[in-house]
Motif scaffolding. Structure first.
Motif, PDB file in Angstrom:
ATOM      1  N   GLY A 187       0.826  -1.191   0.000  1.00  0.00           N
ATOM      2  CA  GLY A 187       0.000   0.000   0.000  1.00  0.00           C
ATOM      3  C   GLY A 187       0.865   1.247   0.000  1.00  0.00           C
ATOM      4  O   GLY A 187       1.773   1.404  -0.819  1.00  0.00           O
ATOM      5  N   ALA A 188       0.599   2.134   0.963  1.00  0.00           N
ATOM      6  CA  ALA A 188       1.367   3.375   1.068  1.00  0.00           C
ATOM      7  C   ALA A 188       2.572   3.225   1.980  1.00  0.00           C
ATOM      8  O   ALA A 188       3.187   4.224   2.355  1.00  0.00           O
ATOM      9  CB  ALA A 188       0.452   4.491   1.598  1.00  0.00           C
ATOM     10  N   GLN A 189       2.915   1.985   2.334  1.00  0.00           N
ATOM     11  CA  GLN A 189       3.984   1.753   3.302  1.00  0.00           C
ATOM     12  C   GLN A 189       5.170   1.038   2.670  1.00  0.00           C
ATOM     13  O   GLN A 189       5.031   0.310   1.687  1.00  0.00           O
ATOM     14  CB  GLN A 189       3.478   0.867   4.451  1.00  0.00           C
ATOM     15  CG  GLN A 189       2.223   1.365   5.125  1.00  0.00           C
ATOM     16  CD  GLN A 189       1.631   0.304   6.033  1.00  0.00           C
ATOM     17  OE1 GLN A 189       1.541   0.490   7.224  1.00  0.00           O
ATOM     18  NE2 GLN A 189       1.221  -0.811   5.456  1.00  0.00           N
ATOM     19  N   THR A 190       6.331   1.233   3.253  1.00  0.00           N
ATOM     20  CA  THR A 190       7.477   0.394   2.981  1.00  0.00           C
ATOM     21  C   THR A 190       8.055  -0.016   4.325  1.00  0.00           C
ATOM     22  O   THR A 190       7.827   0.656   5.340  1.00  0.00           O
ATOM     23  CB  THR A 190       8.528   1.113   2.109  1.00  0.00           C
ATOM     24  OG1 THR A 190       9.565   0.189   1.751  1.00  0.00           O
ATOM     25  CG2 THR A 190       9.146   2.300   2.838  1.00  0.00           C
ATOM     26  N   GLY A 191       8.759  -1.142   4.350  1.00  0.00           N
ATOM     27  CA  GLY A 191       9.261  -1.628   5.637  1.00  0.00           C
ATOM     28  C   GLY A 191      10.317  -2.693   5.428  1.00  0.00           C
ATOM     29  O   GLY A 191      10.625  -3.108   4.303  1.00  0.00           O
ATOM     30  N   ILE A 192      10.894  -3.150   6.548  1.00  0.00           N
ATOM     31  CA  ILE A 192      11.980  -4.129   6.549  1.00  0.00           C
ATOM     32  C   ILE A 192      11.632  -5.233   7.531  1.00  0.00           C
ATOM     33  O   ILE A 192      11.254  -4.962   8.675  1.00  0.00           O
ATOM     34  CB  ILE A 192      13.311  -3.483   6.970  1.00  0.00           C
ATOM     35  CG1 ILE A 192      13.587  -2.208   6.164  1.00  0.00           C
ATOM     36  CG2 ILE A 192      14.468  -4.473   6.831  1.00  0.00           C
ATOM     37  CD1 ILE A 192      14.719  -1.367   6.742  1.00  0.00           C
TER      38      ILE A 192
END
Length: 538
Positions: A187-192
């Motif tokens: 969606g509107a997120q990025t992460g690790i």
């Protein structure tokens, strides 16, 4: 009083505590407080800057002993969950906080994270957004991101600030295993992903940055409000997988571990804001009682025996107590009758048989089970992979010195096994308005059956589909033990000791803290009924 009038009264009492948050006492603009069960408060705020400002102020106040005994402070996208023993005192303290300005929260330089952009979904993600892989990489590395909060697993950062052109949906079928260090989009997120875990994000790269290390201070690389910058690199080594503490001692040998036996104490508190669950005994009442019977401090580590089947060989004399589920206890193959506490000689075998009623037995040894503490607790966390692994045949356990200098107690303590139908008191909210009136009525009028897919994380319940009044996605926010979360299938999940720290489905009620030990003893087939009680006045 009819059910409609009762629902109105409960909603009225729940909102009474929120009105004062908008009065002259409140220092945080737009603050609204909702009770979450009987030992937590959800502060609703207008935006992420307000969340980070309140979190920073709350942490300062808590460090100075000025936040009414707050235990955990957990940010979400638009909320801050604060747990403690006195909800009313917490509410008063929160209203008086002066928020930290946004520029002070993120005053330091961004953390740089090197990424090799060779993820399994890179080509598909580029196709979804209508650009080349190199253009996607260029846009992903073009600006700074902000850590909204940490959750899902310890150290997992939910990052905001993603270029709108890179917004892609989650995978239709989540992967059962995502490798540690994977960088993804959702969606509107990025992460690790800090460690290997299931996940449904679109994977575009990998990093060797260590986002979480329980032996590091602080354990998490990132904190809410931090800024982060991705830097493209040619090579990266996957983060090393830390070995879980082994069980090596000469005092007690595990002859048979049973289906699931873990080391537990009262859990690790104060780390929920970095995604670390409290964990600890699912039935803390029985764990405390077993420790008292052998003269231990209540926080000493015990063995949580699920369903029974545990056999231990003792190398030296000991004093042992077993509480919790109604399960036979044998000494050298002979029953010990109704005694909860027994003396054990060198070479003796102690067996906890299959539970006849209830689910979990707690075995305490005078001195406590001595395993390495992780973040202040010896508990096995099966969700976050912290603490010792579940017991295996041949493991050896050391006995510690966690006594309170009291004499051991020779007393008979009745078991607290649950009846066939368990009644649990529930405080509605904080998101009960996400159910229709009929859905909320069904929650309390329906008998719910614990399914076989339940575990230490939570009880999955079988019953009617609860009708929702609002199907819009809920922004992720903090969760407490006892929360009744309603996923899209409409059947609630009752979270237990190993619950995740944040979630994105509505929590429509929270079991009273005093009733949670009963929930911890509810095995598959147990019938639960929920009784509505009024929320605490804020």
């Amino acid at each position: 009083m009819d059910d409609l009038r009762l629902r109105r009264l409960v909603r009225q009492r729940g909102s009474e505590g929120s009105e004062g948050s908008e009065g002259s006492e409140a220092h945080v603009s737009g603050l609204r407080l909702r009770p979450v069960g009987d030992r937590a408060i959800l502060a609703e705020l207008p935006d992420l800057d307000s969340v980070h400002g309140l979190v920073a102020a709350a942490r300062k106040a808590a460090s100075a002993g000025e936040l009414a005994g707050a235990v955990d402070i957990i940010p979400g996208y638009r909320t801050v969950l604060v747990t403690g023993l006195d909800s009313a005192a917490l509410a008063t303290a929160l209203r008086r906080l002066e928020p930290v300005p946004a520029e002070e929260v993120a005053a330091h330089e961004p953390v740089e994270v090197g990424v090799v952009y060779d993820g399994e979904d890179l080509a598909e993600a580029a196709e979804l957004v209508g650009m080349s892989e190199s253009e996607l990489i260029e846009r992903h590395t073009a600006g700074d991101y902000r850590v909204a909060f940490l959750g899902f697993t310890p150290g997992f950062p939910y990052l905001v600030g993603l270029d709108p052109a890179l917004h892609v949906p989650r995978r239709s079928t989540p992967r059962t295993t995502v490798p540690a260090g994977a960088v993804g989009l959702a969606g509107a997120q990025t992460g690790i992903y800090p460690r290997s875990s299931p996940g449904g994000w679109q994977l575009i790269g990998r990093t060797d940055a260590v986002l979480f290390d329980p032996d590091r201070d602080p354990p998490a690389l990132l904190a809410p409000g931090d800024r982060l910058r991705f830097v493209a690199r040619e090579t990266a080594d996957l983060p090393a997988v830390a070995e879980r503490p082994g069980l090596a001692g000469g005092d007690v040998t595990v002859r048979r571990p049973g289906p699931l036996t873990t080391v537990q104490d009262l859990g690790r508190t104060g780390f929920a804001s970095i995604g670390v669950p409290v964990s600890g005994a699912a039935d803390p009442r029985s764990a405390r009682l077993a420790n008292r019977l052998v003269g231990n401090v209540e926080t000493a580590a015990v063995l949580e025996v699920t369903l029974g089947g545990l056999e231990l060989a003792f190398a030296r004399p000991a004093f042992v107590a077993v509480c919790g589920a109604d399960a036979p206890v044998l000494l050298n193959g002979a029953g010990v009758g109704e005694d909860n506490a027994i003396r054990v000689g060198a070479g003796d075998l102690v067996t906890v048989g299959s539970a006849r009623r209830g689910l979990r037995s707690y075995l305490a040894v005078r001195g406590g089970i001595d395993v390495p503490a992780v973040l202040g607790s010896r508990s096995t966390d099966t969700l976050a992979d912290l603490g010792p692994a579940p017991l295996r045949e041949g493991d050896q356990l050391a006995v510690g010195t966690a006594t309170n200098d009291a004499e051991v107690q020779h007393e008979l303590v009745p078991t607290r096994s649950p009846p066939d139908v368990v009644e649990l008191r529930v405080v509605p909210g904080p998101r009960d308005d996400r159910l229709t009136g009929e859905g909320l009525h069904q929650l309390f009028a329906t008998p719910w059956t614990v399914t076989s897919s339940s575990d230490r994380t939570g009880l999955r319940l079988d019953g009617p589909e609860l009708a929702r009044s609002n199907s819009e996605e809920l922004l992720s926010e903090g969760i407490v033990a006892g929360a009744l979360q309603v996923p899209p299938n409409g059947r609630p999940i009752l979270f237990l000791a190993n619950h995740p720290t944040t979630g994105g489905y509505p929590v429509v009620g929270v079991v009273a803290s005093e009733d949670l030990p009963l929930a911890g003893q509810a095995g598959p087939g147990t019938v639960l009924r929920f009784r509505r009680i009024a929320p605490p006045a804020l």
